[in-house]
Design an enzyme around this catalytic site. Structure first.
Site, PDB file in Angstrom:
ATOM      1  N   ILE A 124       0.932  -1.245   0.111  1.00  0.00           N
ATOM      2  CA  ILE A 124       0.168  -0.164  -0.308  1.00  0.00           C
ATOM      3  C   ILE A 124       0.844   1.300  -0.052  1.00  0.00           C
ATOM      4  CG2 ILE A 124      -2.209  -1.039   0.979  1.00  0.00           C
ATOM      5  CD1 ILE A 124      -1.232   0.299   3.818  1.00  0.00           C
TER       6      ILE A 124
ATOM      7  N   THR B 107      -9.751   0.829  14.823  1.00  0.00           N
ATOM      8  CA  THR B 107      -9.538  -0.011  16.111  1.00  0.00           C
ATOM      9  C   THR B 107     -10.356   0.921  17.238  1.00  0.00           C
ATOM     10  OG1 THR B 107      -8.301  -1.142  17.611  1.00  0.00           O
ATOM     11  CG2 THR B 107      -7.150   0.532  16.247  1.00  0.00           C
ATOM     12  N   ASP B 108     -10.890   0.219  18.219  1.00  0.00           N
ATOM     13  CA  ASP B 108     -11.331   0.893  19.499  1.00  0.00           C
ATOM     14  C   ASP B 108      -9.963   1.275  20.212  1.00  0.00           C
ATOM     15  OD1 ASP B 108     -10.457  -1.632  20.063  1.00  0.00           O
ATOM     16  OD2 ASP B 108     -12.035  -2.092  21.701  1.00  0.00           O
ATOM     17  N   GLU B 109      -8.839   0.731  19.763  1.00  0.00           N
ATOM     18  CA  GLU B 109      -7.607   1.044  20.716  1.00  0.00           C
ATOM     19  C   GLU B 109      -7.125   2.612  20.602  1.00  0.00           C
ATOM     20  OE1 GLU B 109      -4.287  -1.536  20.749  1.00  0.00           O
ATOM     21  OE2 GLU B 109      -5.531  -3.208  20.643  1.00  0.00           O
TER      22      GLU B 109
ATOM     23  N   TYR C 168       1.228   0.975  17.948  1.00  0.00           N
ATOM     24  CA  TYR C 168       0.023   0.393  17.072  1.00  0.00           C
ATOM     25  C   TYR C 168      -1.020   1.345  16.988  1.00  0.00           C
ATOM     26  CZ  TYR C 168      -3.979  -2.069  15.580  1.00  0.00           C
ATOM     27  OH  TYR C 168      -5.268  -2.317  15.118  1.00  0.00           O
TER      28      TYR C 168
ATOM     29  N   LYS D 265      -2.399   3.775  14.156  1.00  0.00           N
ATOM     30  CA  LYS D 265      -3.664   3.753  13.733  1.00  0.00           C
ATOM     31  C   LYS D 265      -4.773   5.213  13.833  1.00  0.00           C
ATOM     32  CE  LYS D 265      -5.993   0.772  12.301  1.00  0.00           C
ATOM     33  NZ  LYS D 265      -5.884   0.118  10.908  1.00  0.00           N
TER      34      LYS D 265
END
Ligand code: NAD
Ligand code: DAU
Length: 377
Positions: free
Chosen positions: A62, A135-137, A183, A187
């Site tokens: 990507i 993500t919820d993170e 991470y 995100k």
């Protein structure tokens, strides 16, 4: 209606379920699975659909702007569902650069190529969609102010029996971003870029933030497949810290169905949280896995409990995730379909029935990584 859709990260865990759903459900669509095939990408995950006429695999990074811009033009792409990412928190702690490169620069590269192509068309952004899976993170960590659990405000089909909440706050679409791990920081950054392309250029974007997924084809560095495999092989189960951290689990096919609904019916520039109101303390979930594997393998109850090994905690380990997905349920009518205890049993059976899939991954390179990761814990 014919559509030309690129699904990035389609050879990974969630991506393979999304590709399978779209290829089977929309024979009139042209579905391109774009994946670099990193350690986490595995085309075996898609064996059952690889010969379908509406499916094509393209090996691509990507981050390769030129190649993606060319693909957009050649295939007249009008929809992008972006899942490709480095996804494992422990790896991000060891190697944050790869996460910034793939998750931030890779997402930006896709956005810019899509912008240039779509803006070159007479109809511009009409009928186009850039859907980013997050993500919820990114929301950070919630408090555990009810460590024994309280009656939750909401339940779904996915909620476990006797379902509890371990705090009185939840992640909402309006919750301020507060990522902690490399991470989740990467995100979060990619989410901001996606929204910036809407706000600045008018690109039709959607972002969704989902809780922890479980189910078939998950790479066995993640808690559930790793532990099922270790129980099967009588290996230690490395529980980080005291095992008190809480995660909110959703069956992966329910996430894929949510992505389908949101891609087709979601409002442009909206955020939707996806989750099943299904909080579990790690240690309780681990005991359920042990019970289920032992039952299926015909071992006496409690047989594998002594595999539990408490190890050094993950750095910056987020205490609790719990997502409020009521907006998605209310506005788009999505609901999870699988009850958690059923989902875990189905998942355990899948890994035990697909030992060749697991053994192919866990031999060779992976074994070295695994030994390294747990060295000194
Ligand atoms: P995964 O690690 O199983 O799969 C990631 C896929 O992306 C792999 O096929 C890999 O080859 C591909 N990929 C990685 N780098 C690439 C690159 N540079 N170019 C092209 N392809 C590349 O991940 P997953 O668990 O399926 O997660 C998919 C997405 O969903 C991620 O964006 C993740 O952040 C998000 N997400 C995951 C969960 C979860 O519980 N697993 C929950 C919420 C959101
Ligand atoms: O919340 C969504 C996120 O869920 C996704 O964005 C990530 O891509 C996905 O990997 C997942 O992140 P987690 O860190 O929550 O998942 P993981 O399976 O790595 O760990 C789940 C919990 O189990 C976490 O509290 C750490 C703990 N754990 C994990 C492993 C691998 C252990 O105790 N021991 C382990 O060996």
């Amino acid at each position: 209606m014919k559509r030309n859709i690129v699904i990035t990260g389609g050879a990974g865990f969630i991506g393979s379920h999304v590709v399978r759903l779209f290829v089977n459900k929309y024979p009139e669509y042209n579905i391109i699975n774009l994946d670099k095939l990193t350690y986490a990408g595995n085309l075996v995950n898609l064996k059952d659909i690889e010969d379908k006429p509406n499916y094509r695999f393209v090996k691509m990074d990507i981050c390769d702007f030129d190649a993606f811009y060319q693909l957009m033009q050649d295939e007249k792409i009008d929809g992008i569902i972006h899942l490709a990412a480095e996804s494992h928190v422990d790896r991000s702690i060891k190697d944050p650069f790869t996460f910034a490169k793939t998750n931030v620069m890779g997402t930006l590269s896709l956005l810019q190529a899509a912008k240039l192509y779509w803006e070159s068309l007479p109809e511009k952004y009409e009928g186009k969609r850039f859907y980013h899976i997050s993500t919820d993170e990114v929301y950070g960590a919630l408090s555990m102010n009810h460590p024994e659990g309280i009656e939750p405000p909401f339940k779904t089909v996915a909620s476990s029996e006797g379902h509890k909440a371990y705090g009185d706050d939840f992640f909402y679409e309006t919750t301020k971003y507060n990522p902690h791990s490399p991470y989740s920081a990467s995100k979060a950054s990619s989410d901001h870029f996606v929204r910036a392309y809407h706000d600045t250029y008018g690109m039709p974007t959607i972002v969704t933030n989902c809780s922890n997924n479980y189910g078939p084809y998950q790479f066995p560095e993640k808690l559930i497949p790793l532990f099922i495999n270790n129980i099967r092989n009588g290996k230690p189960l490395p529980v980080y810290g005291k095992g008190e951290n809480v995660r909110d689990w959703l069956f992966v096919e329910d996430h894929a169905r949510a992505i389908d609904v949101i891609f087709h019916k979601g409002k442009i520039n909206e955020t939707y949280n996806i989750g099943g109101f299904n909080e579990w303390k790690n240690i309780d979930l681990i005991k359920v896995m042990i019970k289920t594997v032992d039952k299926i393998l015909g071992n006496p109850e409690g047989y594998s409990l002594d595999l539990i090994t408490y190890v050094t905690d993950r750095l910056g380990h987020d205490a609790r995730y719990a997502i409020d997905s009521s907006k998605l349920q209310r506005e788009l009518g999505w609901n999870p379909s699988l009850q958690f205890e059923e989902g875990i049993e189905k998942t355990v059976r899948w890994y035990l029935d697909n030992q060749e899939w697991m053994d192919n991954i866990t031999s060779g390179e992976y074994e070295k990584y695994y030994q390294d990761m747990y060295k000194g814990r």
